[in-house]
Design a protein around this motif. Structure first.
Motif, short mmCIF file in Angstrom:
data_model
loop_
_atom_site.label_atom_id
_atom_site.label_comp_id
_atom_site.label_asym_id
_atom_site.label_seq_id
_atom_site.Cartn_x
_atom_site.Cartn_y
_atom_site.Cartn_z
N LEU A 6 0.83 -1.20 0.00
CA LEU A 6 0.00 0.00 0.00
C LEU A 6 0.86 1.25 0.00
CD1 LEU A 6 -2.87 -0.97 2.49
CD2 LEU A 6 -3.09 -0.51 0.04
N SER A 7 1.96 1.24 0.78
CA SER A 7 2.83 2.41 0.84
C SER A 7 3.57 2.61 -0.47
CB SER A 7 3.83 2.27 2.00
OG SER A 7 4.69 1.17 1.79
N VAL A 8 3.95 1.50 -1.14
CA VAL A 8 4.60 1.60 -2.45
C VAL A 8 3.63 2.18 -3.46
CG1 VAL A 8 5.54 0.27 -4.38
CG2 VAL A 8 6.24 -0.27 -2.04
N THR A 9 2.40 1.68 -3.46
CA THR A 9 1.38 2.17 -4.39
C THR A 9 1.12 3.66 -4.18
OG1 THR A 9 0.31 0.00 -4.40
CG2 THR A 9 -1.00 1.86 -5.18
N GLU A 10 1.00 4.07 -2.93
CA GLU A 10 0.74 5.48 -2.62
C GLU A 10 1.91 6.36 -3.05
OE1 GLU A 10 -1.51 8.68 -1.40
OE2 GLU A 10 -2.10 6.57 -1.61
N ASN A 11 3.12 5.86 -2.85
CA ASN A 11 4.32 6.61 -3.23
C ASN A 11 4.40 6.81 -4.74
OD1 ASN A 11 6.86 7.88 -2.66
ND2 ASN A 11 7.89 6.02 -3.37
N ILE A 12 4.11 5.75 -5.50
CA ILE A 12 4.13 5.85 -6.96
C ILE A 12 3.01 6.76 -7.45
CG2 ILE A 12 3.91 4.56 -9.13
CD1 ILE A 12 6.54 4.13 -7.61
N PHE A 13 1.85 6.66 -6.80
CA PHE A 13 0.73 7.55 -7.14
C PHE A 13 1.15 9.01 -7.00
CE2 PHE A 13 -2.80 10.17 -5.62
CZ PHE A 13 -3.73 10.00 -6.64
N LYS A 15 4.18 10.28 -6.99
CA LYS A 15 5.25 10.63 -7.92
C LYS A 15 4.70 10.93 -9.31
CE LYS A 15 9.24 8.28 -5.84
NZ LYS A 15 10.26 7.21 -6.01
N ILE A 16 3.82 10.06 -9.81
CA ILE A 16 3.27 10.27 -11.15
C ILE A 16 2.36 11.50 -11.17
CG2 ILE A 16 1.84 9.28 -12.98
CD1 ILE A 16 2.86 6.54 -12.21
N LYS A 17 1.57 11.66 -10.13
CA LYS A 17 0.71 12.84 -10.04
C LYS A 17 1.56 14.11 -10.01
CE LYS A 17 -2.82 14.97 -7.09
NZ LYS A 17 -3.61 14.83 -5.85
N TYR A 18 2.64 14.09 -9.26
CA TYR A 18 3.56 15.23 -9.19
C TYR A 18 4.11 15.56 -10.58
CZ TYR A 18 7.77 17.93 -7.96
OH TYR A 18 8.74 18.90 -7.88
N ASP A 19 4.50 14.53 -11.31
CA ASP A 19 5.08 14.75 -12.64
C ASP A 19 4.04 15.29 -13.62
OD1 ASP A 19 7.65 14.08 -11.96
OD2 ASP A 19 7.48 11.98 -12.55
N ILE A 20 2.78 14.94 -13.42
CA ILE A 20 1.72 15.50 -14.27
C ILE A 20 1.47 16.96 -13.90
CG2 ILE A 20 -0.75 15.39 -14.83
CD1 ILE A 20 -0.54 12.33 -14.45
N LEU A 47 1.47 -0.37 -11.23
CA LEU A 47 1.39 0.74 -12.17
C LEU A 47 -0.02 0.88 -12.73
CD1 LEU A 47 2.95 2.95 -13.65
CD2 LEU A 47 3.58 1.25 -15.39
N ARG A 48 -0.63 -0.22 -13.11
CA ARG A 48 -2.00 -0.17 -13.63
C ARG A 48 -2.98 0.34 -12.56
NH1 ARG A 48 -3.20 -2.28 -18.46
NH2 ARG A 48 -1.64 -3.57 -19.53
N GLU A 49 -2.77 -0.11 -11.34
CA GLU A 49 -3.63 0.35 -10.24
C GLU A 49 -3.53 1.86 -10.05
OE1 GLU A 49 -4.03 -0.20 -5.37
OE2 GLU A 49 -2.86 -1.66 -6.54
N VAL A 50 -2.30 2.37 -10.11
CA VAL A 50 -2.06 3.80 -9.94
C VAL A 50 -2.67 4.59 -11.10
CG1 VAL A 50 -0.26 5.58 -9.99
CG2 VAL A 50 -0.02 3.59 -8.49
#
Length: 219
Positions: A6-13, A15-20, A47-50
């Motif tokens: 869950l923490s990995v998923t939230e972290n990737i979420f 990061k990608i949101k930040y980059d957008i 990645l697909r979940e995010v």
């Protein structure tokens, strides 16, 4: 193990949101899963979940048989987002001021102090302060509505605020002294519980920001 995922998923979420939001992933850009997997060092399933979650929040769109793309930008979208932000934030601000206490006042003053410092650095053409200004501007507006005591309202506002911020960050220019004064007025009216003037100042602040963005973007 589940908490780690869950923490990995939230972290990737984040990061990608930040980059957008910050334009590292550009509007309309196709998001190739294999490249994203390498860039963010994450499994395809996470990645697909995010990406699906970001679709739900409107930062990404999915086209059948074509894949994921960063959401496009348009003047219509910009003004819709601004109207939503005004509706949500002025409502939350009213409740927050009515519920204010000394702790909130102290936190609001602290948030304003950091924002004002970053704004003054931008006035000196210190472009390195832009990332700090972005952070502290968000913190100040979040603090203004903190005492609305509604997690749902704060969560929805966060999504809309980040969508609005995305447009602001596509502009290289800073609105300057007018914006600085608006933030100071927002602080003062909130601290003395003048709800109507605080709401009017906030409404004008957002409208002027969106007009400035619209006039400086090629949309």
């Amino acid at each position: 193990m589940e908490n780690i995922q869950l923490s990995v998923t939230e972290n990737i979420f984040k990061k990608i949101k930040y980059d957008i939001v910050f334009g590292n992933l550009e509007p309309d850009q196709k998001l190739k899963l294999n490249l994203l997997q390498t860039e963010y060092n994450v499994s395809i399933s996470i990645l697909r979940e995010v990406l699906n979650r970001l679709c739900g929040d409107g930062f990404i769109i999915y086209k059948v048989q074509k894949g994921f793309f960063v959401s496009p930008i348009s003047k219509k979208d910009l003004y819709e987002i601004a109207d939503l932000r005004i509706t949500l934030e002025t409502h939350a601000l009213e409740i927050s001021i009515k519920n204010k206490d000394y702790e909130w006042e102290a936190e609001l003053l602290g948030a304003y102090h950091k924002l004002n410092h970053a704004e003054n650095e931008l006035e000196k053409n210190n472009l390195n302060a832009k990332s700090l200004w972005t952070k502290y501007d968000a913190e100040f507006h979040q603090m203004l509505i903190k005492k609305c005591n509604s997690l749902n309202l704060i969560r929805i506002h966060e999504v809309i605020f980040d969508k609005y911020l995305r447009y602001q960050l596509l502009i290289l220019k800073y609105r300057g002294k007018e914006s600085i004064k608006e933030h100071k007025d927002l602080l003062d009216y909130s601290l003395i519980s003048n709800i109507q003037k605080a709401q009017n100042t906030l409404r004008d602040h957002i409208k002027k920001g969106v007009d400035y963005a619209s006039s400086n973007l090629s949309l």
